[in-house]
Motif scaffolding. Structure first.
Motif, PDB file in Angstrom:
ATOM      1  N   MET A   1      68.633  12.121  53.287  1.00  0.00           N
ATOM      2  CA  MET A   1      68.442  13.536  53.547  1.00  0.00           C
ATOM      3  C   MET A   1      68.214  14.307  52.254  1.00  0.00           C
ATOM      4  O   MET A   1      67.723  15.400  52.283  1.00  0.00           O
ATOM      5  CB  MET A   1      69.639  14.118  54.273  1.00  0.00           C
ATOM      6  N   GLY A   2      68.560  13.777  51.158  1.00  0.00           N
ATOM      7  CA  GLY A   2      68.432  14.478  49.891  1.00  0.00           C
ATOM      8  C   GLY A   2      69.768  14.526  49.193  1.00  0.00           C
ATOM      9  O   GLY A   2      70.816  14.507  49.829  1.00  0.00           O
ATOM     10  N   SER A   3      69.727  14.564  47.880  1.00  0.00           N
ATOM     11  CA  SER A   3      70.970  14.574  47.118  1.00  0.00           C
ATOM     12  C   SER A   3      71.191  15.935  46.483  1.00  0.00           C
ATOM     13  O   SER A   3      70.274  16.563  45.957  1.00  0.00           O
ATOM     14  CB  SER A   3      70.945  13.472  46.059  1.00  0.00           C
ATOM     15  N   LEU A   4      72.431  16.371  46.538  1.00  0.00           N
ATOM     16  CA  LEU A   4      72.852  17.620  45.926  1.00  0.00           C
ATOM     17  C   LEU A   4      73.194  17.325  44.481  1.00  0.00           C
ATOM     18  O   LEU A   4      73.904  16.363  44.187  1.00  0.00           O
ATOM     19  CB  LEU A   4      74.070  18.160  46.664  1.00  0.00           C
ATOM     20  N   ARG A   5      72.666  18.147  43.578  1.00  0.00           N
ATOM     21  CA  ARG A   5      72.968  17.948  42.160  1.00  0.00           C
ATOM     22  C   ARG A   5      72.852  19.280  41.429  1.00  0.00           C
ATOM     23  O   ARG A   5      72.246  20.226  41.925  1.00  0.00           O
ATOM     24  CB  ARG A   5      72.047  16.900  41.546  1.00  0.00           C
ATOM     25  N   PRO A   6      73.416  19.347  40.222  1.00  0.00           N
ATOM     26  CA  PRO A   6      73.282  20.572  39.433  1.00  0.00           C
ATOM     27  C   PRO A   6      71.824  20.837  39.057  1.00  0.00           C
ATOM     28  O   PRO A   6      71.053  19.909  38.807  1.00  0.00           O
ATOM     29  CB  PRO A   6      74.109  20.293  38.173  1.00  0.00           C
ATOM     30  N   PHE A   7      71.456  22.086  39.031  1.00  0.00           N
ATOM     31  CA  PHE A   7      70.146  22.524  38.566  1.00  0.00           C
ATOM     32  C   PHE A   7      70.106  22.286  37.061  1.00  0.00           C
ATOM     33  O   PHE A   7      71.070  22.559  36.359  1.00  0.00           O
ATOM     34  CB  PHE A   7      70.000  24.020  38.870  1.00  0.00           C
ATOM     35  N   VAL A   8      69.003  21.767  36.567  1.00  0.00           N
ATOM     36  CA  VAL A   8      68.826  21.551  35.122  1.00  0.00           C
ATOM     37  C   VAL A   8      67.582  22.314  34.666  1.00  0.00           C
ATOM     38  O   VAL A   8      66.750  22.714  35.479  1.00  0.00           O
ATOM     39  CB  VAL A   8      68.720  20.051  34.753  1.00  0.00           C
ATOM     40  N   LEU A   9      67.470  22.502  33.380  1.00  0.00           N
ATOM     41  CA  LEU A   9      66.393  23.306  32.814  1.00  0.00           C
ATOM     42  C   LEU A   9      65.013  22.881  33.299  1.00  0.00           C
ATOM     43  O   LEU A   9      64.179  23.719  33.655  1.00  0.00           O
ATOM     44  CB  LEU A   9      66.461  23.269  31.279  1.00  0.00           C
ATOM     45  N   ASP A  10      64.740  21.596  33.360  1.00  0.00           N
ATOM     46  CA  ASP A  10      63.426  21.109  33.801  1.00  0.00           C
ATOM     47  C   ASP A  10      63.095  21.526  35.235  1.00  0.00           C
ATOM     48  O   ASP A  10      61.921  21.599  35.609  1.00  0.00           O
ATOM     49  CB  ASP A  10      63.336  19.591  33.682  1.00  0.00           C
ATOM     50  N   ASP A  11      64.117  21.788  36.040  1.00  0.00           N
ATOM     51  CA  ASP A  11      63.873  22.197  37.430  1.00  0.00           C
ATOM     52  C   ASP A  11      63.152  23.535  37.512  1.00  0.00           C
ATOM     53  O   ASP A  11      62.488  23.821  38.513  1.00  0.00           O
ATOM     54  CB  ASP A  11      65.187  22.264  38.209  1.00  0.00           C
ATOM     55  N   LEU A  12      63.241  24.342  36.462  1.00  0.00           N
ATOM     56  CA  LEU A  12      62.522  25.625  36.452  1.00  0.00           C
ATOM     57  C   LEU A  12      61.009  25.426  36.549  1.00  0.00           C
ATOM     58  O   LEU A  12      60.291  26.339  36.948  1.00  0.00           O
ATOM     59  CB  LEU A  12      62.856  26.418  35.184  1.00  0.00           C
ATOM     60  N   PHE A  13      60.549  24.243  36.212  1.00  0.00           N
ATOM     61  CA  PHE A  13      59.120  23.945  36.265  1.00  0.00           C
ATOM     62  C   PHE A  13      58.754  23.141  37.509  1.00  0.00           C
ATOM     63  O   PHE A  13      57.613  22.733  37.657  1.00  0.00           O
ATOM     64  CB  PHE A  13      58.700  23.185  34.999  1.00  0.00           C
ATOM     65  N   ARG A  14      59.740  22.921  38.395  1.00  0.00           N
ATOM     66  CA  ARG A  14      59.517  22.066  39.553  1.00  0.00           C
ATOM     67  C   ARG A  14      59.841  22.724  40.888  1.00  0.00           C
ATOM     68  O   ARG A  14      59.691  22.091  41.925  1.00  0.00           O
ATOM     69  CB  ARG A  14      60.395  20.810  39.443  1.00  0.00           C
ATOM     70  N   PHE A  15      60.332  23.949  40.913  1.00  0.00           N
ATOM     71  CA  PHE A  15      60.814  24.490  42.182  1.00  0.00           C
ATOM     72  C   PHE A  15      59.911  25.555  42.804  1.00  0.00           C
ATOM     73  O   PHE A  15      60.301  26.236  43.743  1.00  0.00           O
ATOM     74  CB  PHE A  15      62.252  24.974  42.043  1.00  0.00           C
ATOM     75  N   ASN A  16      58.680  25.648  42.345  1.00  0.00           N
ATOM     76  CA  ASN A  16      57.750  26.622  42.920  1.00  0.00           C
ATOM     77  C   ASN A  16      57.513  26.402  44.403  1.00  0.00           C
ATOM     78  O   ASN A  16      57.302  27.357  45.152  1.00  0.00           O
ATOM     79  CB  ASN A  16      56.416  26.605  42.176  1.00  0.00           C
ATOM     80  N   ASN A  17      57.547  25.144  44.859  1.00  0.00           N
ATOM     81  CA  ASN A  17      57.338  24.866  46.275  1.00  0.00           C
ATOM     82  C   ASN A  17      58.385  25.543  47.162  1.00  0.00           C
ATOM     83  O   ASN A  17      58.123  25.846  48.315  1.00  0.00           O
ATOM     84  CB  ASN A  17      57.353  23.353  46.543  1.00  0.00           C
ATOM     85  N   VAL A  18      59.542  25.821  46.617  1.00  0.00           N
ATOM     86  CA  VAL A  18      60.606  26.473  47.378  1.00  0.00           C
ATOM     87  C   VAL A  18      60.395  27.989  47.411  1.00  0.00           C
ATOM     88  O   VAL A  18      60.719  28.650  48.392  1.00  0.00           O
ATOM     89  CB  VAL A  18      61.988  26.136  46.776  1.00  0.00           C
TER      90      VAL A  18
ATOM     91  N   GLU B   1      67.589  17.591  46.212  1.00  0.00           N
ATOM     92  CA  GLU B   1      66.366  16.906  45.811  1.00  0.00           C
ATOM     93  C   GLU B   1      66.069  15.766  46.786  1.00  0.00           C
ATOM     94  O   GLU B   1      66.964  14.984  47.129  1.00  0.00           O
ATOM     95  CB  GLU B   1      66.538  16.361  44.396  1.00  0.00           C
ATOM     96  N   HIS B   2      64.833  15.695  47.220  1.00  0.00           N
ATOM     97  CA  HIS B   2      64.386  14.629  48.117  1.00  0.00           C
ATOM     98  C   HIS B   2      64.380  13.300  47.363  1.00  0.00           C
ATOM     99  O   HIS B   2      64.110  13.279  46.155  1.00  0.00           O
ATOM    100  CB  HIS B   2      62.976  14.960  48.624  1.00  0.00           C
ATOM    101  N   PRO B   3      64.658  12.187  48.050  1.00  0.00           N
ATOM    102  CA  PRO B   3      64.621  10.884  47.361  1.00  0.00           C
ATOM    103  C   PRO B   3      63.282  10.589  46.683  1.00  0.00           C
ATOM    104  O   PRO B   3      63.235   9.893  45.676  1.00  0.00           O
ATOM    105  CB  PRO B   3      64.897   9.874  48.483  1.00  0.00           C
ATOM    106  N   ALA B   4      62.193  11.173  47.222  1.00  0.00           N
ATOM    107  CA  ALA B   4      60.872  10.955  46.618  1.00  0.00           C
ATOM    108  C   ALA B   4      60.606  11.892  45.440  1.00  0.00           C
ATOM    109  O   ALA B   4      59.574  11.780  44.788  1.00  0.00           O
ATOM    110  CB  ALA B   4      59.779  11.124  47.670  1.00  0.00           C
ATOM    111  N   GLY B   5      61.510  12.828  45.178  1.00  0.00           N
ATOM    112  CA  GLY B   5      61.358  13.679  44.004  1.00  0.00           C
ATOM    113  C   GLY B   5      61.273  15.171  44.191  1.00  0.00           C
ATOM    114  O   GLY B   5      61.775  15.919  43.358  1.00  0.00           O
ATOM    115  N   PRO B   6      60.618  15.689  45.250  1.00  0.00           N
ATOM    116  CA  PRO B   6      60.492  17.148  45.317  1.00  0.00           C
ATOM    117  C   PRO B   6      61.827  17.852  45.566  1.00  0.00           C
ATOM    118  O   PRO B   6      62.735  17.280  46.178  1.00  0.00           O
ATOM    119  CB  PRO B   6      59.532  17.390  46.483  1.00  0.00           C
ATOM    120  N   ILE B   7      61.912  19.065  45.071  1.00  0.00           N
ATOM    121  CA  ILE B   7      63.083  19.893  45.319  1.00  0.00           C
ATOM    122  C   ILE B   7      62.963  20.445  46.736  1.00  0.00           C
ATOM    123  O   ILE B   7      61.955  21.045  47.104  1.00  0.00           O
ATOM    124  CB  ILE B   7      63.198  21.018  44.277  1.00  0.00           C
TER     125      ILE B   7
END
Length: 147
Positions: free
Chosen positions: A1-18, A47-53
């Motif tokens: 279903m997806g894993s819960l984890r802390p937001f990290v700096l690199d996520d700022l460049f990956r969460f536009n889809n949300v 985060e989805h197991p395949a990578g997207p937030i």
């Protein structure tokens, strides 16, 4: 279903889809960064197991002396991952963090017209305690419920 984890700096460049949803507030880079620096424990993603937030929650604790509470600043789930319980999971995590910090309650604001979100928060036990006129600015101002 997806894993819960802390937001990290690199996520700022990956969460536009949300953030493409018109009901999601999108803030400037510095705003997100300030939350990441000041309240990292309150900034979580799924985060989805395949990578997207799949979604994220951003919050903080606020107050003074011994009167502190948790606050949800933003909660958003990517359109394709809605209705599978992720928002409730993220809220549960933020509430747990607030409990560990010994805060008295958790509050948030939501657009009056966002009926799905209002129903979600009510199902989680939140109650509307006030309505704030023109809380949301922009092209068409909108009221918010304080829950």
């Amino acid at each position: 279903m997806g894993s819960l984890r802390p937001f990290v700096l690199d996520d700022l460049f990956r969460f536009n889809n949300v953030n493409v949803d018109p009901l999601t507030e999108t803030y400037g880079f510095n705003f997100y960064l300030s939350y990441l620096i000041n309240w990292p424990e309150y900034f979580q993603i799924v985060e989805h197991p395949a990578g997207p937030i799949m979604g994220y929650i951003m919050g903080k604790s606020e107050g003074r002396n011994d009167q502190w509470h948790g606050h949800v600043t933003a909660l958003s789930i990517a359109t394709e991952f809605r209705r599978i319980g992720l928002a409730g999971r993220l809220m549960e995590g933020l509430e747990q963090i607030s409990e560990e910090k010994r805060t008295f309650f958790v509050d948030l604001f939501v657009r009056v017209t966002n009926e799905v979100a209002v129903a979600l928060y009510k199902s989680l036990g939140y109650v509307v305690y006030r309505e704030i006129i023109n809380y949301y600015g922009g092209a068409s101002e909108e009221n918010a419920y304080g829950l």
